[in-house]
Write a protein that holds these residues in place. Sequence first.
Motif, mmCIF file in Angstrom:
data_model
loop_
_atom_site.group_PDB
_atom_site.id
_atom_site.type_symbol
_atom_site.label_atom_id
_atom_site.label_comp_id
_atom_site.label_asym_id
_atom_site.label_seq_id
_atom_site.Cartn_x
_atom_site.Cartn_y
_atom_site.Cartn_z
ATOM 1 N N GLY A 1 0.565 -1.045 0.053
ATOM 2 C CA GLY A 1 0.107 0.027 -0.342
ATOM 3 C C GLY A 1 0.679 1.588 -0.217
ATOM 4 N N PRO A 2 0.123 2.680 -0.216
ATOM 5 C CA PRO A 2 -1.659 2.662 0.989
ATOM 6 C C PRO A 2 -1.977 2.506 -0.888
ATOM 7 N N PHE A 3 -3.209 1.575 -1.087
ATOM 8 C CA PHE A 3 -4.388 1.486 -1.504
ATOM 9 C C PHE A 3 -5.006 2.605 -1.255
ATOM 10 N N PRO A 4 -6.402 2.492 -2.649
ATOM 11 C CA PRO A 4 -7.336 3.672 -2.474
ATOM 12 C C PRO A 4 -8.058 3.034 -0.870
ATOM 13 N N VAL A 5 -8.895 3.834 -0.237
ATOM 14 C CA VAL A 5 -9.452 3.013 1.248
ATOM 15 C C VAL A 5 -10.762 2.704 1.240
ATOM 16 N N THR A 6 -10.898 1.612 1.377
ATOM 17 C CA THR A 6 -12.395 1.013 1.031
ATOM 18 C C THR A 6 -12.867 1.038 1.656
ATOM 19 N N THR A 7 -14.748 0.505 1.641
ATOM 20 C CA THR A 7 -15.942 1.304 2.305
ATOM 21 C C THR A 7 -15.686 0.894 3.887
ATOM 22 N N LYS A 8 -15.454 -0.049 4.529
ATOM 23 C CA LYS A 8 -14.543 -0.715 5.729
ATOM 24 C C LYS A 8 -13.246 0.748 6.490
ATOM 25 N N GLY A 9 -12.963 1.065 5.371
ATOM 26 C CA GLY A 9 -11.843 1.998 5.792
ATOM 27 C C GLY A 9 -10.292 1.786 5.736
ATOM 28 N N ASN A 10 -10.090 0.433 5.011
ATOM 29 C CA ASN A 10 -8.767 -0.122 5.018
ATOM 30 C C ASN A 10 -8.198 0.198 3.874
ATOM 31 N N ARG A 11 -7.048 0.504 4.081
ATOM 32 C CA ARG A 11 -5.893 1.204 2.353
ATOM 33 C C ARG A 11 -4.513 0.669 3.061
ATOM 34 N N TYR A 12 -4.324 -0.467 3.564
ATOM 35 C CA TYR A 12 -3.028 -1.427 3.574
ATOM 36 C C TYR A 12 -3.771 -2.653 3.549
ATOM 37 N N VAL A 13 -2.789 -3.614 3.377
ATOM 38 C CA VAL A 13 -2.958 -5.388 2.619
ATOM 39 C C VAL A 13 -1.669 -5.964 3.775
ATOM 40 N N LEU A 14 -1.577 -6.752 5.050
ATOM 41 C CA LEU A 14 -0.783 -7.412 5.570
ATOM 42 C C LEU A 14 -0.581 -8.275 5.434
ATOM 43 N N VAL A 15 0.190 -9.280 4.664
ATOM 44 C CA VAL A 15 0.478 -10.233 3.786
ATOM 45 C C VAL A 15 1.958 -11.243 4.316
ATOM 46 N N ALA B 1 -3.786 -12.630 3.348
ATOM 47 C CA ALA B 1 -3.415 -11.571 3.273
ATOM 48 C C ALA B 1 -5.249 -10.684 3.681
ATOM 49 N N ILE B 2 -4.131 -9.994 4.941
ATOM 50 C CA ILE B 2 -4.949 -9.115 5.763
ATOM 51 C C ILE B 2 -5.389 -7.638 5.541
ATOM 52 N N PRO B 3 -6.584 -7.119 5.560
ATOM 53 C CA PRO B 3 -6.800 -5.723 5.070
ATOM 54 C C PRO B 3 -6.489 -5.342 6.463
ATOM 55 N N ILE B 4 -5.769 -4.243 6.514
ATOM 56 C CA ILE B 4 -6.054 -2.709 7.209
ATOM 57 C C ILE B 4 -5.709 -1.880 7.120
ATOM 58 N N PRO B 5 -5.570 -0.666 8.351
ATOM 59 C CA PRO B 5 -6.714 0.091 8.048
ATOM 60 C C PRO B 5 -5.335 1.604 8.442
ATOM 61 N N ASP B 6 -4.503 1.192 8.548
ATOM 62 C CA ASP B 6 -2.619 1.459 9.127
ATOM 63 C C ASP B 6 -2.423 0.581 9.065
#
Length: 408
Positions: free
Chosen positions: A365-379, A390-395
């Motif tokens: 990331g950072p990627f476009p913010v999703t509807t759930k407020g996540n912007r990064y992906v923890l691999v 792969a886990i979406p995380i907000p920060d």
Amino acid sequence: MPFGLCNVPATFERLMETVLRGLSSEACLVLKQALISSPILTYPRTDKDFILDTDASNEGIGAVLSQNIGNEERVIAYFSKSLGKPERNFCVTRKELLAIVKSIEHFHHYLYGRKFLLRIDHASLRWLLNFKEPKGQIARWIQRLQEYDFEIQHRKGTSHGNADALSRRPCTENCKHCTNAEKKFGVEIDISVKVLTTTSVDPCSSCEIQKAQLEEPNIKPILEKKLNSADRPSLKEIAPESPATKRYWALWDSLHLKDGVLYRRWESDNGSSCRWQLILPKSRISEVLRETHDSASGGHFGVMKTLSKTRERFYWDRLRADVEKWCRECHACGARKGPKTRTKGLLQRYNVGAPFERMALDILGPFPVTTKGNRYVLVLMDYFTKWPEAIPIPDQEASTVAEELVRS
């Protein structure tokens, strides 16, 4: 760049070969100087488009940067480079492409962000950026050229003499082409170098330099002996003097007077080149080093380049030590040059024998913010099973990463 008969545009080379037989040495130098001065050479104009002519031969590459100013094409700068042994084995197309890449990189500060005309005499390169499936080195060169905005134009080799002449018969350190050509036409070469007494900003007369040398305790005994007698003083006479004076005394045979000023005559090992070095008093050292290192022409280069530039014109006792100290204590260099890179450890193999014994993680990331407020992906990946998550995380906070690692 120095210009001899081996690196001037072809049209002027033919002109010089025609008229040199009837010219004196002074007139020959005037003619060669005209090639690197106005009206042949001029300053770049920001409101005019640049024209870059490139060419390659079996020995080197050459380029001429010019602009159409008024009704004439005026030269801005020249560039030439000898080819290395591997580069000489390239095919013709690859050599021509190498000439384009090196020339554009050399004139990057003129050409980047501006549209310019690229003129070549190799027709196949007109489709340079349209090569189908380029691979390896050619692909990397084409990718490098895609940063620039240019139009390719082909012209006949007979009209491409300016760049062609710069690519042929390159001058090496012990080049004899220029010397032989000028001797052939009866032009005598003066190998002595006219040394400027100080910097171009504050020129001094020979009397002032002589006065400064006489005020220098290490130089005064040698200069007085040279002025009063041509005979070398004995070791007994020089014994009471300082170690620096004794080192100058050891160079007695290479020290000469010019207009009452002490110079050192330096010759290369093979005798092909010679220059006169001014014996510089200590009172002038800081002024010279400031000019050769700190000024716009000095460029804040390293020790070896600054040392080479200083030795071209000056000599004094412990010259190298003074140059090293000056470069080491330069505030501008210390503020901008980072520390030397540390040697990295070798890659090692990690052995694991069970799941979750060792895990690897990275954050995308950072990627476009999703509807759930996540912007990064923890691999996450387990070393043993190679199982990925792969886990979406907000920060990228450490607490967020730790919480997701434990939860998952």
